[in-house]
Design an enzyme around this catalytic site. Structure first.
Site, PDB file in Angstrom:
ATOM      1  N   CYS A 155       0.671   0.217  11.391  1.00  0.00           N
ATOM      2  CA  CYS A 155       1.676  -0.088  10.384  1.00  0.00           C
ATOM      3  C   CYS A 155       2.800   0.944  10.375  1.00  0.00           C
ATOM      4  O   CYS A 155       3.592   0.987   9.467  1.00  0.00           O
ATOM      5  CB  CYS A 155       1.016  -0.187   9.016  1.00  0.00           C
ATOM      6  SG  CYS A 155      -0.317   0.983   8.826  1.00  0.00           S
ATOM      7  N   SER A 165      -3.698  -3.068  -0.605  1.00  0.00           N
ATOM      8  CA  SER A 165      -2.596  -3.821  -0.002  1.00  0.00           C
ATOM      9  C   SER A 165      -3.108  -5.206   0.361  1.00  0.00           C
ATOM     10  O   SER A 165      -4.147  -5.334   1.019  1.00  0.00           O
ATOM     11  CB  SER A 165      -2.108  -3.092   1.259  1.00  0.00           C
ATOM     12  OG  SER A 165      -1.119  -3.852   1.898  1.00  0.00           O
ATOM     13  N   ALA A 166      -2.377  -6.252  -0.056  1.00  0.00           N
ATOM     14  CA  ALA A 166      -2.869  -7.621   0.134  1.00  0.00           C
ATOM     15  C   ALA A 166      -3.042  -7.992   1.604  1.00  0.00           C
ATOM     16  O   ALA A 166      -3.987  -8.689   1.969  1.00  0.00           O
ATOM     17  CB  ALA A 166      -1.911  -8.610  -0.539  1.00  0.00           C
ATOM     18  N   HIS A 167      -2.127  -7.507   2.461  1.00  0.00           N
ATOM     19  CA  HIS A 167      -2.180  -8.022   3.841  1.00  0.00           C
ATOM     20  C   HIS A 167      -3.362  -7.493   4.631  1.00  0.00           C
ATOM     21  O   HIS A 167      -3.611  -7.937   5.753  1.00  0.00           O
ATOM     22  CB  HIS A 167      -0.844  -7.828   4.573  1.00  0.00           C
ATOM     23  CG  HIS A 167      -0.465  -6.434   4.941  1.00  0.00           C
ATOM     24  ND1 HIS A 167      -0.559  -5.967   6.224  1.00  0.00           N
ATOM     25  CD2 HIS A 167       0.044  -5.414   4.223  1.00  0.00           C
ATOM     26  CE1 HIS A 167      -0.117  -4.713   6.268  1.00  0.00           C
ATOM     27  NE2 HIS A 167       0.256  -4.361   5.068  1.00  0.00           N
ATOM     28  N   GLY A 204       0.814  -1.212   0.000  1.00  0.00           N
ATOM     29  CA  GLY A 204       0.000   0.000   0.000  1.00  0.00           C
ATOM     30  C   GLY A 204       0.850   1.265   0.000  1.00  0.00           C
ATOM     31  O   GLY A 204       0.509   2.261  -0.638  1.00  0.00           O
ATOM     32  N   THR A 205       1.960   1.233   0.721  1.00  0.00           N
ATOM     33  CA  THR A 205       2.814   2.423   0.801  1.00  0.00           C
ATOM     34  C   THR A 205       3.320   2.812  -0.588  1.00  0.00           C
ATOM     35  O   THR A 205       3.269   3.977  -0.985  1.00  0.00           O
ATOM     36  CB  THR A 205       4.000   2.156   1.752  1.00  0.00           C
ATOM     37  OG1 THR A 205       3.468   1.857   3.048  1.00  0.00           O
ATOM     38  CG2 THR A 205       4.929   3.354   1.840  1.00  0.00           C
ATOM     39  N   GLN A 250      -7.574  -0.015   3.823  1.00  0.00           N
ATOM     40  CA  GLN A 250      -8.349  -0.568   4.944  1.00  0.00           C
ATOM     41  C   GLN A 250      -9.731  -1.013   4.506  1.00  0.00           C
ATOM     42  O   GLN A 250     -10.298  -1.943   5.068  1.00  0.00           O
ATOM     43  CB  GLN A 250      -8.520   0.488   6.042  1.00  0.00           C
ATOM     44  CG  GLN A 250      -7.274   0.791   6.820  1.00  0.00           C
ATOM     45  CD  GLN A 250      -6.890  -0.302   7.788  1.00  0.00           C
ATOM     46  OE1 GLN A 250      -7.744  -1.005   8.334  1.00  0.00           O
ATOM     47  NE2 GLN A 250      -5.607  -0.466   7.999  1.00  0.00           N
ATOM     48  N   THR A 281      11.179  -6.949 -11.275  1.00  0.00           N
ATOM     49  CA  THR A 281      10.587  -8.273 -11.450  1.00  0.00           C
ATOM     50  C   THR A 281       9.412  -8.439 -10.500  1.00  0.00           C
ATOM     51  O   THR A 281       9.533  -8.158  -9.304  1.00  0.00           O
ATOM     52  CB  THR A 281      11.646  -9.362 -11.173  1.00  0.00           C
ATOM     53  OG1 THR A 281      12.699  -9.183 -12.108  1.00  0.00           O
ATOM     54  CG2 THR A 281      11.061 -10.752 -11.296  1.00  0.00           C
TER      55      THR A 281
END
Ligand code: PLP
Length: 368
Positions: A310, A185-187, A50-51, A165, A223
């Site tokens: 975070c 963001s995946a997490h 996300g950052t 979020q 990559t």
């Protein structure tokens, strides 16, 4: 993810058969992430999280177009540091181009002030960034209204929303449909850490901030993290099928937790829960300090947080709570409790017991 960590380690940019298998997996993940947001797969730019997605949105928009005088940028005062800090860096003159930044205020429930936003809009505004839901207090922002006033008064402005979020709980295909750029963001949706995406809808043209091999259609060199993308795609697909059910399950658990803690006395809800994500419960513990509370909660096995979970480093008074008008002391009494897809009812009961024991220890009286 495991096959792409252990065996299928080929580079997806290669042309041999193993590379093509990695490429197929990457493209399937891209489709799954696109579907979560109602975007086209070609609009998904995979990033390291996300950052990076926020930095690419902010810097990529404001630096695009090369030379020229200063441009204007607007954001809400409660954005995550991943939006605020690049915006402040470009307004402080740390880049070749400078942007004039205005941080738009929020009300006591952390909802953006639409009148203030409206008054700040003009033709010189190049970027408006308003998060879909706040990471600390969970307040959902009126994105449709934001898009409406921005399109009406600054039609050339690029609209960005940090939906990191919100992605687990809101239907982004609908609520973020008027936005050009969407950070994910995946997490935050059950996927792995270290992978995210920026959705880039045409006609927005971004300047890359990472240069190299030209991956992701020249928008983000490097990559690709194939295993991460596969995990992100799987999480996005799972999230799409369980979102509605999970949202109501968590709202019930969150309400139960909040009601039981409020019953202990000396605790207030920071924002009305009807306006927040179901994963969030933010409470103010009158006269107590979050650092002390967090240590005792942790000893009891309850993991909570005092500000943005975070961010690294010591806890100060949260910029979000201060923007909402809370005093430093009140802001330092705030704790964010988060629920997620693994949370079960028995944990809510245990968490309340830990809070109750902590209040008893700190206040010297048994909570009512
Ligand atoms: N934006 C928001 C609203 C967040 O809550 C976070 C982190 O949790 C980020 C951005 C940064 O995302 P990441 O941790 O993937 O870099």
């Amino acid at each position: 993810m495991a096959p792409f960590v252990m065996g299928h380690f080929a580079n997806p940019s290669g042309s041999h058969s193993m590379a093509r298998a990695a490429r197929r997996a990457l493209e399937e993940a891209r489709e799954q992430v696109a579907a979560l947001v109602g975007a086209r797969p070609a609009e998904v730019v995979f990033t390291s999280g996300g950052t990076e997605a926020d930095n690419l949105a902010v810097l990529g928009t404001l630096l695009a177009g090369g030379e020229g005088g200063p441009v204007k940028a607007l954001c809400s005062a409660i954005e995550h540091a991943a939006v605020l800090e690049p915006l402040r860096a470009i307004s402080d003159g740390r880049f070749a181009r400078r942007a004039e930044l205005a941080e738009i205020g929020v009300d006591e429930a952390a909802v953006i002030d639409i009148d203030q936003l409206s008054a700040a809009l003009d033709d010189g505004v190049r970027l408006v960034s308003v998060m879909a839901a706040n990471n600390e207090v969970g307040t959902v922002q009126p994105l449709a209204e934001v898009a409406g006033v921005v399109r009406g008064s600054a039609p050339a402005a690029v609209l960005h929303t940090d939906a990191v979020q919100a992605a687990g709980y809101l239907d982004l295909a609908t609520v973020a449909s008027g936005f050009d750029l969407v950070s994910l963001s995946a997490h935050k949706i059950g996927g792995p850490k270290g992978i995210g995406a920026l959705i880039v809808r045409p006609p927005s043209s971004l300047q890359a901030i990472l240069y190299g091999g030209g991956q992701e259609q020249e928008r983000r060199s490097g990559t690709q993290n194939v295993a991460g993308a596969v995990g992100f795609g799987a999480a996005a697909a799972a999230q799409r099928s369980s979102r509605v059910q999970e949202t109501s399950r968590l709202a019930t658990l969150r309400d139960r937790f909040a009601d039981m803690v409020l019953d202990l006395g000396g605790v207030t809800e920071t924002v009305p829960r009807a306006s927040t994500l179901p994963s969030h419960c933010h409470l103010l513990f009158d006269g107590l300090d979050h650092e002390e509370l967090l240590v005792l909660f942790d000893r009891g096995g309850l993991c909570a947080s005092g500000g943005a979970s975070c961010a690294s480093g010591a806890l100060g008074a949260s910029h979000v709570l201060k923007a909402m008008g809370l005093s430093d002391a009140a802001a330092r009494s705030g704790i964010r409790f988060s629920l997620g897809h693994t949370t079960v009812p028995s944990e809510v009961e245990r968490a309340v017991d830990v809070v109750s024991a902590t209040l008893e220890a700190l206040r010297g009286v048994r909570p009512r």
